[in-house]
Design a protein around this motif. Structure first.
Motif, PDB file in Angstrom:
ATOM      1  N   ASP A  50       0.844   1.334  -3.821  1.00  0.00           N
ATOM      2  CA  ASP A  50       0.892   2.425  -3.002  1.00  0.00           C
ATOM      3  C   ASP A  50      -0.983   2.749  -1.849  1.00  0.00           C
ATOM      4  N   ASN A  51      -0.501   2.354  -0.886  1.00  0.00           N
ATOM      5  CA  ASN A  51      -2.250   2.291  -0.118  1.00  0.00           C
ATOM      6  C   ASN A  51      -3.036   3.171  -0.001  1.00  0.00           C
ATOM      7  N   GLY A  81      -1.842  -0.854   4.621  1.00  0.00           N
ATOM      8  CA  GLY A  81      -1.699  -1.879   3.721  1.00  0.00           C
ATOM      9  C   GLY A  81      -1.405  -2.737   4.320  1.00  0.00           C
ATOM     10  N   LEU A 107       2.735  -1.414   1.418  1.00  0.00           N
ATOM     11  CA  LEU A 107       1.872  -2.076   0.294  1.00  0.00           C
ATOM     12  C   LEU A 107       0.538  -2.471   0.583  1.00  0.00           C
ATOM     13  N   HIS A 148       6.002  -3.744  -7.409  1.00  0.00           N
ATOM     14  CA  HIS A 148       5.068  -2.875  -7.184  1.00  0.00           C
ATOM     15  C   HIS A 148       4.643  -1.867  -8.636  1.00  0.00           C
ATOM     16  N   GLN A 192       3.015   1.828 -10.148  1.00  0.00           N
ATOM     17  CA  GLN A 192       2.645   2.983  -9.723  1.00  0.00           C
ATOM     18  C   GLN A 192       1.959   3.088 -10.821  1.00  0.00           C
TER      19      GLN A 192
END
Length: 223
Positions: free
Chosen positions: A131-132, A139, A158, A198, A200
């Motif tokens: 996440d940015n 991103g 992202l 991704h 997280q």
């Protein structure tokens, strides 16, 4: 897979800590930043690591030695002049061999599990995106299924975490000297040759004293 840790930066935004100490050796919660990566890589089954360095690089070699204290074999790629990310990796390729390798930015901290990484299938690179963070709100790239494409400032973009798996073939045609990695990745993306995932969990770009304090807080919460 072998792994490479990028450790050649000066860390100018973290002065005065980095005036006499290379950024990868700056202590974070009582342990040099780079050691978190080394221990995590060893825990994931990596046995061979290459570290590039420039600014105060001899201190890194003196501190880490041959890597046996971490259950690793460490080799070093010393840069007499700054080569940027792409040039630094290209110079180290003879130490990394012909197979895909893990690449980790030495100035990030993360709880990412390196054992999840695999050599990219039919691709030149596999990127871990996050996440940015507030300091990089626009991103870098987007995920389209398992494929990574350029972000273009669109929703869902992202940030590249600095953790990846690269195929040495990504550098085909490159020449020795200073050059960036991002244009190579974008060219490969345009050919559909970059996959990604991704993450997280926790990730911090330890580029300032404030973010160093953030990492120490996160580690304290995990203790």
């Amino acid at each position: 897979m072998k792994a490479m840790i990028l450790a050649a930066g000066k860390g100018e935004r973290m002065r005065p800590l980095t005036l006499h100490t290379p950024k990868p050796l700056v202590p974070v919660a009582g342990q040099p930043l780079i050691e978190y990566h080394l221990r995590a890589l060893a825990a994931a089954g990596v046995t061979e690591v290459v570290i590039n360095h420039a600014w105060l690089g001899q201190q890194i070699e003196d501190h880490l030695g041959d890597g046996s204290q971490f259950g690793l074999s460490i080799r070093y790629s010393a840069e007499g002049e700054p080569l940027e990310t792409g040039g630094g990796i290209f110079k180290a390729l003879p130490l990394l061999g012909d197979a895909p390798f893990i690449l980790v930015n030495g100035d990030v901290w993360t709880d990412f599990d390196f054992s999840r990484l695999r050599a990219p299938s039919k691709a030149l690179a596999h990127l871990v995106l996050v996440d940015n963070p507030g300091h990089h709100g626009r991103g870098d790239f987007r995920l389209q299924g398992e494929r990574v494409i350029d972000g273009d400032d669109t929703p869902g973009t992202l940030t590249f975490s600095g953790v990846s798996v690269l195929d040495p073939a990504l550098f085909t045609g490159c020449q020795a000297g200073a050059f960036k990695l991002a244009p190579l990745l974008r060219a490969a993306m345009a050919q559909g040759q970059v996959s990604g995932e991704h993450h997280q969990g926790h990730w911090v770009d330890v580029g300032t004293l404030e973010r160093l304090a953030e990492v120490e807080r996160l580690i304290g919460e995990r203790a």
